[in-house]
Each structure stands twice: as structure tokens, then as C-alpha cells.
Design an enzyme around this catalytic site. Structure first.
Site, PDB file in Angstrom:
ATOM      1  N   GLN A 122      10.753  -2.919  -1.183  1.00 37.17           N
ATOM      2  CA  GLN A 122      10.845  -2.263  -2.496  1.00 37.17           C
ATOM      3  C   GLN A 122      12.224  -1.664  -2.750  1.00 37.17           C
ATOM      4  OE1 GLN A 122       9.083  -0.830   0.035  1.00 37.17           O
ATOM      5  NE2 GLN A 122       9.987   1.203   0.262  1.00 37.17           N
ATOM      6  N   CYS A 125      -6.296  10.065   2.508  1.00 33.89           N
ATOM      7  CA  CYS A 125      -5.826  11.148   1.646  1.00 33.89           C
ATOM      8  C   CYS A 125      -5.759  12.448   2.438  1.00 33.89           C
ATOM      9  CB  CYS A 125      -6.760  11.304   0.446  1.00 33.89           C
ATOM     10  SG  CYS A 125      -6.283  12.654  -0.665  1.00 33.89           S
ATOM     11  N   MET A 134       2.479   4.998   1.547  1.00 30.53           N
ATOM     12  CA  MET A 134       3.035   5.415   2.831  1.00 30.53           C
ATOM     13  C   MET A 134       1.898   5.799   3.768  1.00 30.53           C
ATOM     14  SD  MET A 134       6.573   7.435   2.007  1.00 30.53           S
ATOM     15  CE  MET A 134       6.936   7.654   3.752  1.00 30.53           C
ATOM     16  N   GLY A 162       0.839  -1.184   0.000  1.00 34.40           N
ATOM     17  CA  GLY A 162       0.000   0.000   0.000  1.00 34.40           C
ATOM     18  C   GLY A 162       0.880   1.240   0.000  1.00 34.40           C
ATOM     19  N   GLU A 219       3.694  -1.477  10.594  1.00 30.77           N
ATOM     20  CA  GLU A 219       2.937  -1.798  11.810  1.00 30.77           C
ATOM     21  C   GLU A 219       2.280  -3.174  11.693  1.00 30.77           C
ATOM     22  OE1 GLU A 219      -0.554   0.506  14.191  1.00 30.77           O
ATOM     23  OE2 GLU A 219       1.078   1.713  13.353  1.00 30.77           O
ATOM     24  N   GLY A 245       0.235   1.860   7.311  1.00 26.73           N
ATOM     25  CA  GLY A 245       0.439   0.921   8.414  1.00 26.73           C
ATOM     26  C   GLY A 245       1.077  -0.391   8.005  1.00 26.73           C
ATOM     27  N   LYS A 246       1.858  -0.393   6.932  1.00 29.82           N
ATOM     28  CA  LYS A 246       2.496  -1.626   6.452  1.00 29.82           C
ATOM     29  C   LYS A 246       3.486  -2.187   7.464  1.00 29.82           C
ATOM     30  CE  LYS A 246       4.105   0.361   2.827  1.00 29.82           C
ATOM     31  NZ  LYS A 246       3.608   1.688   3.243  1.00 29.82           N
ATOM     32  N   GLU A 254      10.295  -2.726   4.016  1.00 32.16           N
ATOM     33  CA  GLU A 254      10.769  -1.823   2.959  1.00 32.16           C
ATOM     34  C   GLU A 254      11.415  -2.609   1.813  1.00 32.16           C
ATOM     35  OE1 GLU A 254       9.761   1.128   3.014  1.00 32.16           O
ATOM     36  OE2 GLU A 254       9.423   1.611   5.114  1.00 32.16           O
TER      37      GLU A 254
END
Length: 197
Positions: A91, A145, A17, A15, A23, A20-21, A89
Site C-alpha cells: 500500500q 478488536c 494491522m 486486512g 506473517e 498477520g498479513k 506493505e
């Protein structure tokens, strides 16, 4: 429908920033500590925003791990008794991370990775498309957003408070000073010359 998996699989948490990835990754790993599983956690050394080696969330949650420069370093830490490998992280790693995750899963390990699915331009980010297609479980989170308070699926990069140019470097490690969560409607990328994409 709930399905039981054979030992060894890949889970992807993704998803924009502020969704809550990290987390969620920490939550899953913390839950697994109660099952007496041996867990190893990793993150790229480039991400030292909140801690030099721990996986850290924007909200302050942490899980101790190893900060590495090259994804191949993960293999030097893994022994037969390791049950779970967590990578945050993801990516930021090279495409070699895909085969590493595949090999670990094929060896019976549970591999949980978290990372941005899209870069600031709204384009697929690094190895994430390959990881998403190879994973048994994919969890796509949304943020809020900052413009309209609706579901955000994009990451807006800001330079001096203005949208970044499409030609800016893909990687710029930062937090609230450089990024906002945005929905599709309010995500802006400037082409050279300041024109909106």
C-alpha cells in the site's frame, strides 16, 4: 472448489494491522522454498520498523528481501529464472505497482503481495483496490478488536492515546505505539475540531 491456474497470477493478502498479513506472506514464501522456486522479496524502504531489508512480522518472523524506494526498482532485480515475487506493505507504493504486478503475472510469475486494504480513516489505501480487483486470489484476514475482542477489520490510529484527526497525513509508519486493530463499531476518526465521524 479447487481450480488450477495457468502460470502467472497475482495473490493479495490484506486486512488491518495486526491481522498477520506479513506473517502469511512469509509463510507462503517459506513453503515455496521447498519446491526449489527462485523467490525475490521486496518491501518499501520507508518501513524499517523491525529490519532494514527483510520482510518482518510483528511476531518476529523474517524473510530476507530488498528494501526499495520506488516500485519500478523491482524490475531491475527480476530475471527470467525468478518464479515468485513477494511484496510486503504494498500500500505504500505508487499506483505504478499495479501495472508492474500485472506485467510480472503476464510473464508467468507468481506475484504475492500483502498490504492494508484501508487506511486509518477507513478509506481504500493507495493501490490496494486495483490490486484486489485484478488478483486471482484474495485473502482478507481479520485481527482482534482491542476494545471488544470481536473481529477487527479496521486500523485505528492513535496520537497521544486519542483517535487521529481525519486531516492527519495518510502515511505514518508505526506499530503498537500508534495503531490498534478495531472492529467497525469501535473504529473512530475525528473530524477537525474533535468531532467523531
Amino acid at each position: 472448489m479447487y481450480q488450477q491456474y495457468q502460470s502467472g497470477w497475482i495473490e493479495v493478502i490484506t486486512g488491518p494491522m495486526f491481522a498477520g498479513k506479513s506473517e502469511e506472506l512469509i509463510r507462503r514464501v517459506n513453503t515455496l522454498t521447498y519446491t526449489k522456486k527462485k523467490i525475490m522479496a521486496f518491501k518499501p524502504k520507508i518501513d524499517d520498523r523491525y529490519d532494514k531489508s527483510a520482510i518482518s512480522s510483528h511476531s518476529g518472523m523474517k524473510y530476507q528481501g530488498y528494501a526499495i524506494n520506488d516500485c519500478k526498482e523491482i524490475l531491475s532485480y527480476i530475471t527470467d529464472d525468478v518464479d515468485v515475487i513477494a511484496i510486503d506493505e504494498v500500500q505504500f507504493f505508487s499506483d505504478e505497482i499495479v501495472q508492474i504486478c500485472e506485467d510480472l503475472a503476464n510473464a508467468g510469475k507468481r506475484v504475492i503481495v500483502a498490504g492494508l486494504d484501508l487506511d486509518f480513516r477507513g478509506e481504500p489505501f493507495g493501490p490496494m483496490p486495483q490490486l484486489i480487483t485484478r488478483a486471482e486470489i484474495v485473502t482478507k484476514l481479520t485481527a482482534i478488536c482491542t476494545v471488544c475482542s470481536m473481529a477487527a477489520t479496521r486500523t485505528q490510529r492513535l496520537i497521544d492515546g486519542k483517535p487521529a484527526d481525519i486531516d492527519d497525513p495518510t502515511i505514518l509508519v508505526g506499530a503498537k505505539e500508534s495503531y490498534e486493530a478495531r472492529c467497525r463499531k469501535h473504529h473512530v476518526v475525528l473530524h477537525s475540531g474533535g468531532k467523531k465521524r
